[in-house]
Motif scaffolding. Structure first.
Motif, PDB file in Angstrom:
ATOM      1  N   THR A  55       0.919  -1.264   0.174  1.00 29.96           N
ATOM      2  CA  THR A  55       0.108  -0.009  -0.135  1.00 29.96           C
ATOM      3  C   THR A  55       0.748   1.237   0.091  1.00 29.96           C
ATOM      4  O   THR A  55       1.603   1.373   0.867  1.00 29.96           O
ATOM      5  CB  THR A  55      -0.895   0.062   1.227  1.00 29.96           C
ATOM      6  OG1 THR A  55      -1.751  -1.142   1.188  1.00 29.96           O
ATOM      7  CG2 THR A  55      -1.814   1.285   1.376  1.00 29.96           C
ATOM      8  N   PRO A  56       0.753   2.294  -0.801  1.00 29.54           N
ATOM      9  CA  PRO A  56       1.573   3.294  -0.935  1.00 29.54           C
ATOM     10  C   PRO A  56       1.270   4.123   0.359  1.00 29.54           C
ATOM     11  O   PRO A  56       0.282   4.279   0.915  1.00 29.54           O
ATOM     12  CB  PRO A  56       0.767   4.265  -2.047  1.00 29.54           C
ATOM     13  CG  PRO A  56      -0.054   3.193  -2.863  1.00 29.54           C
ATOM     14  CD  PRO A  56      -0.291   2.109  -2.002  1.00 29.54           C
ATOM     15  N   THR A  57       2.415   4.756   0.697  1.00 29.42           N
ATOM     16  CA  THR A  57       2.193   5.454   2.199  1.00 29.42           C
ATOM     17  C   THR A  57       2.965   6.865   2.048  1.00 29.42           C
ATOM     18  O   THR A  57       3.370   7.154   0.995  1.00 29.42           O
ATOM     19  CB  THR A  57       2.980   4.568   3.471  1.00 29.42           C
ATOM     20  OG1 THR A  57       4.447   4.563   3.007  1.00 29.42           O
ATOM     21  CG2 THR A  57       2.398   3.406   3.587  1.00 29.42           C
ATOM     22  N   ALA A  58       2.789   7.688   3.063  1.00 28.61           N
ATOM     23  CA  ALA A  58       3.521   8.915   3.083  1.00 28.61           C
ATOM     24  C   ALA A  58       4.079   9.000   4.441  1.00 28.61           C
ATOM     25  O   ALA A  58       3.588   8.505   5.352  1.00 28.61           O
ATOM     26  CB  ALA A  58       2.479  10.008   2.904  1.00 28.61           C
ATOM     27  N   ALA A  59       5.102   9.689   4.708  1.00 32.33           N
ATOM     28  CA  ALA A  59       5.874  10.144   5.973  1.00 32.33           C
ATOM     29  C   ALA A  59       5.132  10.888   6.702  1.00 32.33           C
ATOM     30  O   ALA A  59       4.844  12.190   6.078  1.00 32.33           O
ATOM     31  CB  ALA A  59       7.183  10.576   5.651  1.00 32.33           C
ATOM     32  N   VAL A  60       4.815  10.720   8.070  1.00 33.88           N
ATOM     33  CA  VAL A  60       4.174  11.666   8.846  1.00 33.88           C
ATOM     34  C   VAL A  60       4.847  11.708  10.118  1.00 33.88           C
ATOM     35  O   VAL A  60       5.247  11.030  10.604  1.00 33.88           O
ATOM     36  CB  VAL A  60       2.604  11.519   8.831  1.00 33.88           C
ATOM     37  CG1 VAL A  60       1.791  12.141   9.983  1.00 33.88           C
ATOM     38  CG2 VAL A  60       1.749  11.082   7.928  1.00 33.88           C
ATOM     39  N   THR A  61       5.109  13.176  10.514  1.00 30.68           N
ATOM     40  CA  THR A  61       5.607  13.298  11.927  1.00 30.68           C
ATOM     41  C   THR A  61       4.870  13.671  12.827  1.00 30.68           C
ATOM     42  O   THR A  61       4.122  14.896  12.573  1.00 30.68           O
ATOM     43  CB  THR A  61       6.894  14.407  11.690  1.00 30.68           C
ATOM     44  OG1 THR A  61       7.895  13.665  10.543  1.00 30.68           O
ATOM     45  CG2 THR A  61       7.823  14.537  12.925  1.00 30.68           C
ATOM     46  N   TYR A  62       4.591  13.100  13.974  1.00 29.28           N
ATOM     47  CA  TYR A  62       3.836  13.620  15.023  1.00 29.28           C
ATOM     48  C   TYR A  62       4.811  14.060  16.216  1.00 29.28           C
ATOM     49  O   TYR A  62       5.840  13.551  16.342  1.00 29.28           O
ATOM     50  CB  TYR A  62       3.097  12.606  15.686  1.00 29.28           C
ATOM     51  CG  TYR A  62       2.291  11.725  14.703  1.00 29.28           C
ATOM     52  CD1 TYR A  62       1.148  12.542  13.892  1.00 29.28           C
ATOM     53  CD2 TYR A  62       2.300  10.391  14.305  1.00 29.28           C
ATOM     54  CE1 TYR A  62       0.386  11.799  13.251  1.00 29.28           C
ATOM     55  CE2 TYR A  62       1.335   9.814  13.536  1.00 29.28           C
ATOM     56  CZ  TYR A  62       0.425  10.353  13.056  1.00 29.28           C
ATOM     57  OH  TYR A  62      -0.342   9.843  12.124  1.00 29.28           O
ATOM     58  N   GLU A  63       4.540  15.017  16.660  1.00 28.87           N
ATOM     59  CA  GLU A  63       5.342  15.942  17.678  1.00 28.87           C
ATOM     60  C   GLU A  63       4.493  16.460  18.784  1.00 28.87           C
ATOM     61  O   GLU A  63       3.597  16.921  18.491  1.00 28.87           O
ATOM     62  CB  GLU A  63       6.235  17.073  17.115  1.00 28.87           C
ATOM     63  CG  GLU A  63       7.281  17.430  18.181  1.00 28.87           C
ATOM     64  CD  GLU A  63       8.233  18.256  17.504  1.00 28.87           C
ATOM     65  OE1 GLU A  63       9.435  18.603  18.398  1.00 28.87           O
ATOM     66  OE2 GLU A  63       8.247  18.794  16.385  1.00 28.87           O
ATOM     67  N   ALA A 123       2.925  16.937  10.912  1.00 24.90           N
ATOM     68  CA  ALA A 123       3.488  17.446   9.409  1.00 24.90           C
ATOM     69  C   ALA A 123       3.511  16.167   8.451  1.00 24.90           C
ATOM     70  O   ALA A 123       3.880  14.982   8.997  1.00 24.90           O
ATOM     71  CB  ALA A 123       5.089  17.647   9.740  1.00 24.90           C
ATOM     72  N   VAL A 124       3.045  16.595   7.423  1.00 23.21           N
ATOM     73  CA  VAL A 124       2.930  15.455   6.259  1.00 23.21           C
ATOM     74  C   VAL A 124       3.858  15.743   5.375  1.00 23.21           C
ATOM     75  O   VAL A 124       4.238  16.943   4.618  1.00 23.21           O
ATOM     76  CB  VAL A 124       1.457  15.354   5.721  1.00 23.21           C
ATOM     77  CG1 VAL A 124       1.495  14.333   4.617  1.00 23.21           C
ATOM     78  CG2 VAL A 124       0.615  14.964   6.705  1.00 23.21           C
ATOM     79  N   ARG A 125       5.012  14.681   4.974  1.00 23.03           N
ATOM     80  CA  ARG A 125       6.062  14.983   4.121  1.00 23.03           C
ATOM     81  C   ARG A 125       6.806  16.224   4.325  1.00 23.03           C
ATOM     82  O   ARG A 125       7.335  16.829   3.442  1.00 23.03           O
ATOM     83  CB  ARG A 125       5.430  15.079   2.762  1.00 23.03           C
ATOM     84  CG  ARG A 125       4.808  13.572   2.178  1.00 23.03           C
ATOM     85  CD  ARG A 125       4.286  13.770   0.583  1.00 23.03           C
ATOM     86  NE  ARG A 125       3.667  12.380   0.104  1.00 23.03           N
ATOM     87  CZ  ARG A 125       2.500  12.344  -0.224  1.00 23.03           C
ATOM     88  NH1 ARG A 125       1.554  13.452  -0.247  1.00 23.03           N
ATOM     89  NH2 ARG A 125       1.926  11.146  -0.628  1.00 23.03           N
ATOM     90  N   GLY A 126       7.016  16.337   5.593  1.00 21.98           N
ATOM     91  CA  GLY A 126       7.882  17.619   6.099  1.00 21.98           C
ATOM     92  C   GLY A 126       6.937  18.953   6.045  1.00 21.98           C
ATOM     93  O   GLY A 126       7.813  19.901   6.447  1.00 21.98           O
ATOM     94  N   LYS A 127       5.777  18.979   5.835  1.00 19.24           N
ATOM     95  CA  LYS A 127       5.069  20.432   5.536  1.00 19.24           C
ATOM     96  C   LYS A 127       4.110  20.285   6.975  1.00 19.24           C
ATOM     97  O   LYS A 127       3.391  19.451   7.032  1.00 19.24           O
ATOM     98  CB  LYS A 127       4.397  20.567   4.342  1.00 19.24           C
ATOM     99  CG  LYS A 127       5.184  20.496   3.138  1.00 19.24           C
ATOM    100  CD  LYS A 127       4.474  20.767   1.909  1.00 19.24           C
ATOM    101  CE  LYS A 127       5.355  20.790   0.611  1.00 19.24           C
ATOM    102  NZ  LYS A 127       4.593  20.898  -0.650  1.00 19.24           N
ATOM    103  N   HIS A 128       4.097  21.321   7.507  1.00 16.83           N
ATOM    104  CA  HIS A 128       3.260  21.427   8.851  1.00 16.83           C
ATOM    105  C   HIS A 128       1.919  21.428   8.354  1.00 16.83           C
ATOM    106  O   HIS A 128       1.463  21.989   7.523  1.00 16.83           O
ATOM    107  CB  HIS A 128       3.664  22.787   9.654  1.00 16.83           C
ATOM    108  CG  HIS A 128       2.765  23.297  10.632  1.00 16.83           C
ATOM    109  ND1 HIS A 128       2.826  22.402  11.967  1.00 16.83           N
ATOM    110  CD2 HIS A 128       1.772  23.971  10.727  1.00 16.83           C
ATOM    111  CE1 HIS A 128       1.850  23.112  12.639  1.00 16.83           C
ATOM    112  NE2 HIS A 128       1.199  23.865  11.921  1.00 16.83           N
TER     113      HIS A 128
END
Length: 152
Positions: A55-63, A123-128
């Motif tokens: 399944t295609p995914t995207a990098a998500v950063t939680y802080e 942040a999704v793919r490095g964008k807030h």
């Protein structure tokens, strides 16, 4: 000599018993070679097994920033939509995960009875994408975003 056949020491049946022994050894050798061939075929077979489509995914950063501890729930790489929960997480806390496209990445925080203040960011793919703040005893905050199914 005296007309009686001499015994050569080959045992009862002479050639018959040694011939049977050779036949058993020959059958065992053929079976061993057959097994080795099957094992070799299994090891050398390079055709890939059909697997589960990825399944295609995207990098998500939680802080989560703040002081003390908080209960943090976030969506990660599971396709069934269940959240991962981190109890008594020491703040500050940060995690980057892969989220399946089409899912809504979400992080939620709950403060303890001592209260305080904590903020979550997404942040999704490095964008807030979003920021929210929780305050006070059992304060809550949720940050959510969207991942389109087509990856754009």
């Amino acid at each position: 000599m005296n007309g009686v056949p001499s015994d050569t020491g080959s045992g009862v049946g002479g050639k018959d018993s040694s011939g049977a022994g050779r036949a058993v050894v020959l059958v065992a050798a053929v079976l061993l070679l057959a097994c080795a061939g099957l094992v070799g075929y299994g090891l050398l077979d390079t055709e890939e097994e059909p697997g589960k489509p990825s399944t295609p995914t995207a990098a998500v950063t939680y802080e989560v920033t703040g002081d003390g501890t908080a209960e943090i729930s976030f969506l990660g790489r599971n396709e069934d939509g269940t959240a991962t929960v981190v109890r008594d997480a020491e703040l500050p806390w940060k995690r980057t995960v892969r989220v399946p496209l089409g899912m809504a990445p979400t992080v939620a925080i709950v403060l303890g009875e001592k209260g305080g203040q904590a903020s979550c960011t997404l942040a999704v793919r490095g964008k807030h994408v979003q920021r929210a703040t929780a305050m006070g005893a059992f304060g809550r905050a949720t940050c959510a975003g969207a991942l389109p199914a087509d990856g754009n």
